[in-house]
Design an enzyme around this catalytic site. Structure first.
Site, PDB file in Angstrom:
ATOM      1  N   LYS A  13       8.243   6.535  50.458  1.00 57.64           N
ATOM      2  CA  LYS A  13       8.606   6.799  49.069  1.00 57.64           C
ATOM      3  C   LYS A  13       9.511   8.010  49.011  1.00 57.64           C
ATOM      4  O   LYS A  13       9.287   9.004  49.720  1.00 57.64           O
ATOM      5  CB  LYS A  13       7.324   7.066  48.251  1.00 57.64           C
ATOM      6  CG  LYS A  13       7.410   6.609  46.812  1.00 57.64           C
ATOM      7  CD  LYS A  13       7.575   5.113  46.655  1.00 57.64           C
ATOM      8  CE  LYS A  13       6.961   4.597  45.373  1.00 57.64           C
ATOM      9  NZ  LYS A  13       7.020   3.111  45.337  1.00 57.64           N
ATOM     10  N   THR A  61       4.540   1.486  49.850  1.00 58.03           N
ATOM     11  CA  THR A  61       5.154   2.763  49.445  1.00 58.03           C
ATOM     12  C   THR A  61       4.448   3.311  48.199  1.00 58.03           C
ATOM     13  O   THR A  61       4.424   4.517  47.982  1.00 58.03           O
ATOM     14  CB  THR A  61       6.669   2.623  49.178  1.00 58.03           C
ATOM     15  OG1 THR A  61       6.878   1.845  48.014  1.00 58.03           O
ATOM     16  CG2 THR A  61       7.387   2.001  50.360  1.00 58.03           C
ATOM     17  N   ASP A  62       3.853   2.418  47.422  1.00 50.93           N
ATOM     18  CA  ASP A  62       3.081   2.880  46.260  1.00 50.93           C
ATOM     19  C   ASP A  62       1.870   3.703  46.707  1.00 50.93           C
ATOM     20  O   ASP A  62       1.514   4.703  46.069  1.00 50.93           O
ATOM     21  CB  ASP A  62       2.634   1.669  45.433  1.00 50.93           C
ATOM     22  CG  ASP A  62       2.088   2.099  44.088  1.00 50.93           C
ATOM     23  OD1 ASP A  62       2.843   2.711  43.315  1.00 50.93           O
ATOM     24  OD2 ASP A  62       0.879   1.869  43.846  1.00 50.93           O
ATOM     25  N   ARG A 176      40.810  39.619  50.365  1.00 51.58           N
ATOM     26  CA  ARG A 176      40.816  38.368  49.604  1.00 51.58           C
ATOM     27  C   ARG A 176      39.455  38.196  48.932  1.00 51.58           C
ATOM     28  O   ARG A 176      38.508  38.948  49.214  1.00 51.58           O
ATOM     29  CB  ARG A 176      41.109  37.169  50.523  1.00 51.58           C
ATOM     30  CG  ARG A 176      40.038  36.952  51.565  1.00 51.58           C
ATOM     31  CD  ARG A 176      40.231  35.675  52.383  1.00 51.58           C
ATOM     32  NE  ARG A 176      39.145  35.521  53.343  1.00 51.58           N
ATOM     33  CZ  ARG A 176      38.984  34.447  54.107  1.00 51.58           C
ATOM     34  NH1 ARG A 176      39.846  33.454  54.062  1.00 51.58           N
ATOM     35  NH2 ARG A 176      37.955  34.379  54.944  1.00 51.58           N
ATOM     36  N   GLN A 232      33.626  32.233  59.751  1.00 58.46           N
ATOM     37  CA  GLN A 232      33.004  31.952  61.044  1.00 58.46           C
ATOM     38  C   GLN A 232      32.248  33.173  61.582  1.00 58.46           C
ATOM     39  O   GLN A 232      31.089  33.080  62.008  1.00 58.46           O
ATOM     40  CB  GLN A 232      34.096  31.544  62.071  1.00 58.46           C
ATOM     41  CG  GLN A 232      34.656  30.158  61.909  1.00 58.46           C
ATOM     42  CD  GLN A 232      35.875  30.057  60.995  1.00 58.46           C
ATOM     43  OE1 GLN A 232      36.033  30.856  60.071  1.00 58.46           O
ATOM     44  NE2 GLN A 232      36.705  29.060  61.219  1.00 58.46           N
ATOM     45  N   ASN A 258      34.254  27.130  52.161  1.00 64.96           N
ATOM     46  CA  ASN A 258      35.083  28.277  51.788  1.00 64.96           C
ATOM     47  C   ASN A 258      35.738  27.907  50.465  1.00 64.96           C
ATOM     48  O   ASN A 258      36.669  27.111  50.421  1.00 64.96           O
ATOM     49  CB  ASN A 258      36.119  28.550  52.887  1.00 64.96           C
ATOM     50  CG  ASN A 258      36.845  29.865  52.686  1.00 64.96           C
ATOM     51  OD1 ASN A 258      36.575  30.588  51.736  1.00 64.96           O
ATOM     52  ND2 ASN A 258      37.773  30.171  53.583  1.00 64.96           N
ATOM     53  N   HIS A 260      37.993  28.441  47.799  1.00 63.69           N
ATOM     54  CA  HIS A 260      39.196  29.284  47.720  1.00 63.69           C
ATOM     55  C   HIS A 260      39.491  29.749  46.291  1.00 63.69           C
ATOM     56  O   HIS A 260      39.366  28.981  45.333  1.00 63.69           O
ATOM     57  CB  HIS A 260      40.405  28.512  48.255  1.00 63.69           C
ATOM     58  CG  HIS A 260      40.209  27.985  49.645  1.00 63.69           C
ATOM     59  ND1 HIS A 260      40.013  28.807  50.726  1.00 63.69           N
ATOM     60  CD2 HIS A 260      40.161  26.714  50.131  1.00 63.69           C
ATOM     61  CE1 HIS A 260      39.857  28.060  51.817  1.00 63.69           C
ATOM     62  NE2 HIS A 260      39.930  26.788  51.480  1.00 63.69           N
TER      63      HIS A 260
END
Ligand SMILES: O=c1[nH]c(=O)c2[nH]c(=O)[nH]c2[nH]1
Length: 296
Positions: A13, A61-62, A176, A232, A258, A260
Site C-alpha cells: 500500500k 494491500t488492504d 554570485r 560541488q 543550482n 540560478h
C-alpha cells in the site's frame, strides 16, 4: 517453455496517511503530533500471484493498510526510523512467506508554538527509507532524508576556473547568488547502529532525533559560513562534516539543484550599474549536482 519469467516483484500500500496525536498523560491538553505518509511494499514467495493468478500468497494491500494504522495507534512512534523498523519486522515475522519489506515514510514538519497548536513547516519534510531482507538481517538499508529545505545566499559564493571551450559563454564570478532545494540522504551503517530489533525498542530514538538535527544544522551552517567555490565543493564539505559528527553514518548523499539567479543588465538605462543588487530568478534550466560521500 513459457515466453516470459518474473524478474522481480513487490506489492503493498502507498499513501497511507495519518496524523498521530500524543497526549501528555499529566496534562491532556499538552500534545505532540506526527503527520506521516507511509508506503509498505512486501517481497517474498509471492511470484505465483503474478504468474499463476494464485491469490493464496497475497496478503491484501488492504490488510497492509490496516496493519500500518493499528501499529501506529498501538506503538510509540517518536521517530519514523523506529516505526519503519517495527513495520519491517512485523510483516516478516507474521507471514512466513513474506521475507522482505520496503518501507518509505514521509513526515511533515509541524512546529509547536503552543501546547496543542502547530505551524506547518512548509515544503520541508523528513523521510525514511528502509529495505529489509530477513535472510540478511544485518544488511538492512536504512536511510534518513532531509528534503525540500530551500536556501539562498546573496553573497559568499564563487564559480571560476572551470573548463572553457568554444561552447562556453558563462563568465567566471567571485560573487554570485547561490540557491538550492536541499536533498540530503544519510545511510546508516548497520554494524554501528545495531539490529532492527534494537531500533524497535526505542533506545535509538534520541540518536535519530539528534542526528537529523545535526544534518540540518551542518547543512545550514556550512551553507552560510563558507565562501563557496562551487556547489560541488560545498556539498562535499557538508557531507564530510556529517560523517565526522555521526559515527553511525555510512554514506551521505546530497542532490542539489543550482537554482540560478541572473543579474539584470541595466546598462541601457543611462549606464545604470547593477552591483549584484537586482537579479531575475531563472527556474529552468537548472544545474543539478549529486554526490555520495563515504569515510576512508
Ligand atoms: O557551482 C557550480 N557548479 C557547476 O558545475 C556549475 N556550472 C555552471 O554553469 N554553474 C555552476 N556552478
Amino acid at each position: 517453455m513459457s515466453y516470459s519469467y518474473l524478474e522481480s516483484s513487490s506489492y503493498g500500500k502507498d499513501n497511507v496517511k495519518f496524523l498521530k496525536v500524543v497526549k501528555n498523560p499529566k496534562n491532556n491538553k499538552d500534545h505532540e503530533i506526527m503527520e506521516c505518509n507511509v508506503q509498505v511494499l512486501l517481497k517474498g514467495e509471492i511470484e505465483t500471484s503474478f504468474t499463476e493468478a494464485d491469490n493464496k500468497v497475497v496478503v491484501p494491500t488492504d490488510t497492509v493498510k490496516n496493519t500500518i494504522l493499528v501499529l501506529a495507534k498501538k506503538n510509540k512512534t517518536e521517530t519514523m526510523e523506529k516505526f519503519a523498523a517495527l513495520l519491517a519486522l512485523h510483516f516478516t515475522n507474521k507471514y512466513s512467506h513474506i521475507t522482505g519489506v520496503h518501507v518509505k515514510i514521509v513526515q511533515q514538519l509541524w512546529n509547536k508554538y503552543h501546547e496543542h497548536s502547530f505551524i506547518h513547516g512548509g515544503a520541508e519534510t523528513k523521510e525514511i527509507e528502509l529495505d529489509y531482507d530477513q535472510a540478511k538481517p544485518t544488511e538492512y538499508k536504512l536511510v534518513t532524508i532531509l528534503k525540500g529545505l530551500t536556501v539562498l545566499k546573496s553573497t559568499n559564493s564563487m564559480f571560476h576556473g572551470f573548463n572553457v571551450c568554444e561552447y562556453t559563454t558563462l563568465k567566471p564570478t567571485d560573487d554570485r547568488v547561490l540557491s538550492t532545494d536541499v536533498l540530503m540522504k544519510l545511510e546508516f551503517d548497520p554494524a554501528k547502529l545495531g539490529s532492527l530489533e534494537t531500533v524497535v525498542t526505542g533506545s535509538k530514538d534520541e540518536l535519530f532525533i539528534e542526528l537529523f538535527k545535526n544534518c540540518r544544522d551542518t547543512t545550514l551552517t556550512i551553507f552560510k559560513n563558507e565562501n563557496s567555490a562551487s556547489v560541488q565543493a560545498t556539498m562535499f564539505n557538508m557531507a564530510t562534516k556529517i560523517l565526522q559528527d555521526n559515527e553511525v553514518a555510512k554514506f551521505v548523499t546530497y542532490e542539489l539543484p543550482n537554482k540560478h539567479y541572473i543579474l539584470f543588465n541595466l546598462e541601457w538605462f543611462d549606464g545604470e550599474k547593477n552591483d549584484n543588487e537586482l537579479y531575475y530568478p531563472s527556474s529552468d534550466p537548472n544545474g543539478l549536482i549529486k554526490c555520495t560521500v563515504g569515510r576512508n
